[in-house]
Design a protein around this motif. Sequence first.
Motif, PDB file in Angstrom:
ATOM      1  N   THR A  43       3.353   4.102  -6.748  1.00 11.45           N
ATOM      2  CA  THR A  43       2.343   3.149  -7.191  1.00 11.45           C
ATOM      3  C   THR A  43       2.682   2.591  -8.569  1.00 11.45           C
ATOM      4  O   THR A  43       2.028   1.665  -9.023  1.00 11.45           O
ATOM      5  N   ARG A  55       9.775   2.015   3.893  1.00 12.70           N
ATOM      6  CA  ARG A  55       9.016   3.059   4.569  1.00 12.70           C
ATOM      7  C   ARG A  55       8.932   2.749   6.058  1.00 12.70           C
ATOM      8  O   ARG A  55       9.044   3.634   6.907  1.00 12.70           O
ATOM      9  N   SER A  60      -6.539   0.705   2.980  1.00 11.70           N
ATOM     10  CA  SER A  60      -5.157   0.263   3.163  1.00 11.70           C
ATOM     11  C   SER A  60      -4.202   1.456   3.264  1.00 11.70           C
ATOM     12  O   SER A  60      -3.199   1.379   3.962  1.00 11.70           O
ATOM     13  N   LEU A  61      -4.515   2.552   2.575  1.00 15.04           N
ATOM     14  CA  LEU A  61      -3.648   3.727   2.675  1.00 15.04           C
ATOM     15  C   LEU A  61      -3.738   4.341   4.064  1.00 15.04           C
ATOM     16  O   LEU A  61      -2.741   4.775   4.643  1.00 15.04           O
ATOM     17  N   ASN A  68       0.819  -1.214   0.000  1.00 10.29           N
ATOM     18  CA  ASN A  68       0.000   0.000   0.000  1.00 10.29           C
ATOM     19  C   ASN A  68       0.851   1.262   0.000  1.00 10.29           C
ATOM     20  O   ASN A  68       0.766   2.066   0.915  1.00 10.29           O
ATOM     21  N   PRO A  69       1.703   1.413  -1.022  1.00 15.24           N
ATOM     22  CA  PRO A  69       2.462   2.666  -1.085  1.00 15.24           C
ATOM     23  C   PRO A  69       1.502   3.850  -1.214  1.00 15.24           C
ATOM     24  O   PRO A  69       0.423   3.715  -1.786  1.00 15.24           O
ATOM     25  N   PHE A  70       1.889   4.987  -0.646  1.00 15.64           N
ATOM     26  CA  PHE A  70       1.063   6.177  -0.793  1.00 15.64           C
ATOM     27  C   PHE A  70       1.160   6.683  -2.224  1.00 15.64           C
ATOM     28  O   PHE A  70       2.173   6.464  -2.887  1.00 15.64           O
ATOM     29  N   PRO A  71       0.151   7.366  -2.699  1.00 13.60           N
ATOM     30  CA  PRO A  71       0.221   7.909  -4.062  1.00 13.60           C
ATOM     31  C   PRO A  71       1.167   9.109  -4.119  1.00 13.60           C
ATOM     32  O   PRO A  71       0.750  10.235  -4.386  1.00 13.60           O
ATOM     33  N   LYS A  72       2.418   8.873  -3.803  1.00 17.45           N
ATOM     34  CA  LYS A  72       3.447   9.906  -3.809  1.00 17.45           C
ATOM     35  C   LYS A  72       4.673   9.308  -4.482  1.00 17.45           C
ATOM     36  O   LYS A  72       4.682   8.128  -4.815  1.00 17.45           O
ATOM     37  N   GLU A  78      -5.518   8.536  -9.329  1.00 18.00           N
ATOM     38  CA  GLU A  78      -4.758   7.375  -8.884  1.00 18.00           C
ATOM     39  C   GLU A  78      -5.607   6.152  -9.144  1.00 18.00           C
ATOM     40  O   GLU A  78      -6.784   6.125  -8.841  1.00 18.00           O
ATOM     41  N   SER A 113       6.207   7.976  -9.220  1.00 17.72           N
ATOM     42  CA  SER A 113       5.206   7.561  -8.241  1.00 17.72           C
ATOM     43  C   SER A 113       5.487   6.149  -7.724  1.00 17.72           C
ATOM     44  O   SER A 113       5.853   5.254  -8.488  1.00 17.72           O
ATOM     45  N   MET A 124       2.403   4.012  10.519  1.00 24.30           N
ATOM     46  CA  MET A 124       3.663   4.755  10.606  1.00 24.30           C
ATOM     47  C   MET A 124       3.663   5.676  11.819  1.00 24.30           C
ATOM     48  O   MET A 124       4.633   6.401  12.052  1.00 24.30           O
TER      49      MET A 124
END
Lengths: 272, 454
Positions: free
Chosen positions: A167, A181, B335-336, A115-119, B451, A165, B343
């Motif tokens: 994602t 992370r 999930s995000l 679940n990487p952030f959209p960054k 996204e 990105s 974190m």
Amino acid sequence: MMNTMVHVEVPAADRGPAADRAIKVVARGVNVHYGEKHALHDVDLDIPERAVTALIGPSGCGKSTFLRCLNRMNDTIPVARVTGRIEIDGHDIHDPELDVVQLRARVGMVFQKPNPFPKSVYENVAYGPRIHGLARTKGELDEIVVSSLRRAGLYEEVKDRLADSGTGLSGGQQQRLCIARAIAVSPEVILMDEPCSALDPIATAKIEELMDELRENFTIIIVTHSMQQAARVSQRTAFFHLGSLVEEGPTETIFTTPKDRRTLDYITGRFG
Amino acid sequence: MTLLYFATLLSLVAAGYYFGRSRAAAVSQAALHSRPAYHGAFVAIAVLLPMLAVFAVGVPLAQRLAEAQAVNAFDPALAGDELRRGAVLRDIVAVAAGRFSGEPSAALQRAAETYRSLRSWSDALLIAGGLAFGLLAIAFGLRSLSARFRARNHVERFVTVVLFACASVAVLTTVGIVFSVLFETLRFFERVSPVEFLFGLHWSPQTAIRADQAGSSGAFGIIPLVAGTLLITTIAILVAGPIGLFSAIYLAEYASPRFRAIVKPILEILAGIPTVVLGFFAALTLAPWIRDSGGLLGLNVASESALAAGIVMGMMIIPFISSLSDDVINAVPQSLRDGSYAMGATRSETVKKVILPAAFAGIVSAFMLAISRAVGETMIVVMAAGLAANLTFNPLEAVTTFTVQIKTILVGDQEFDSAKTLAAFALGFVLFFFTLTLNVIALQIVKRYREQYD
């Protein structure tokens, strides 16, 4: 009897008894209720530091629920109620003095689905250090990001794509990004909730290799459905069934001479 | 007659379906390409299409013919005189239907008789024709049925065509509206130059109808209207943007499910308040209050201020922004959130650094939609913003907008060849162009920043 068992080879170096290692996490009488449902019954478990502890068991057995107790992720579920005592380094994690934010900085987590952030890749890793104020200068932050990516075994693959990105990476790379992370805030414990279940065998092998390296510095607790994976990566294994901890011990013992009938049935594939 | 025709049509369609299906059902099921119901549907369609075509062609044709014959019977010389021909025709139809008031002349009686007999003949002919076509179609349909006949494919193609036709109606309506406005706009630009229209600083659309009228020269510069529209829209967004977005964040991320279940529908009721009612509120409650409180502070506030209109318009678009933003924020995968909380991020850090960036595209499009609503909104500004085309950016003065001017110009009896009336279409065209541009920009942003989550 022996021929029905999963064949397991445990490297000689890993065969040291748990007593050799200091205990990092202590759980006593942990119960979890989701609304009416009693999901976890009276779990007592000691988890040694700088080792991989695998939690195994059939679906719905409570292993993920137990894992989520350790960084109080169950707090985010309104109907969940956790009782009992969980200590990390002798400190109760439910102590009102302890902020959940501080706890989670010490206990990182990697999820089932990447679940990487959209960054960007860089911002994904920099996320934790930024919110916890771990870097005073841009240079320090760069250093944390690069070293975290290196330790996650991802740096060589993404060093030219740090601004792209997160994602956009492949599934296995995304999962290693999530590990990078998590370790960027230098946690002491890393929880992994079936980290390879969405990955192909090659990506899985990389993550397992990574876990083996990471255990030199971190206490790792992994929930897995794959008994082979538990046998390959862990030093200790705990078997859960129907919300109870059935048996725990050195991985080799659990997979060769389990004490409980249910454990034997599970690892020989009779149910699960 | 229409009723009878469609009753015939329906019964033949039903009969076609029934016979088609039972014929197919009688065949060995294993060899059948399509299920029996498809064969039935095929025959039904084979009946429906020609019968509809007969009606669509036959009715106007019969009408035209009967009218021509009737007018001819009354006075052959009338054919060229459109105006008198229309009047006579109305009388003939009235006599034929027995609704004529007064005593019809002999010629009129004769013409009405011709009309009536022609109509009854043509009606009978139409129904007979439709019936014949329908029966032929059933015969044809039943003959083409066989075990290997691909009825399903034909029926599916028919469904595709029907769906396509429905989709086209919406598109063609839009195109039609654009063109009708465009042509009137072009007529307007024959009278007023586009440069004066687009860059003129004065708006005063009163033109002299007669040469001896005084005091109405006519000036068609839209800059004051642009300024007024932008001023009111800006105020509305300044009001609705933060309130809408923050309430969406609260509802989606902080509120308990119970609170959310109660409050969200209430917020959406705000969207259901007729704008006329909001207009009352602006004109009768808010505007005087702003004027009085401005007076206390020593400010000179017009009784119809841009501020009052803008604030109420902001209230109107709050639900658009909050409801749409709430939906996009909810669409951000859990999930995000978990990743961020794990974190050690707090709720507000998670919202600020993960949720809002992930929902950015959707939030922008919510804002764009709200802006185009505000720009096109009429009733509130008609009631609260005033008519004076002041070129000002002072929210305490009265301003006017595109929509107010269009409404003002077109209310009442109008002649559609004066510059004043045509100006409404030009204004409408500019307004349309503006909202279209906004929508295109919004779509681009959404495409760029969306996204993908599976």
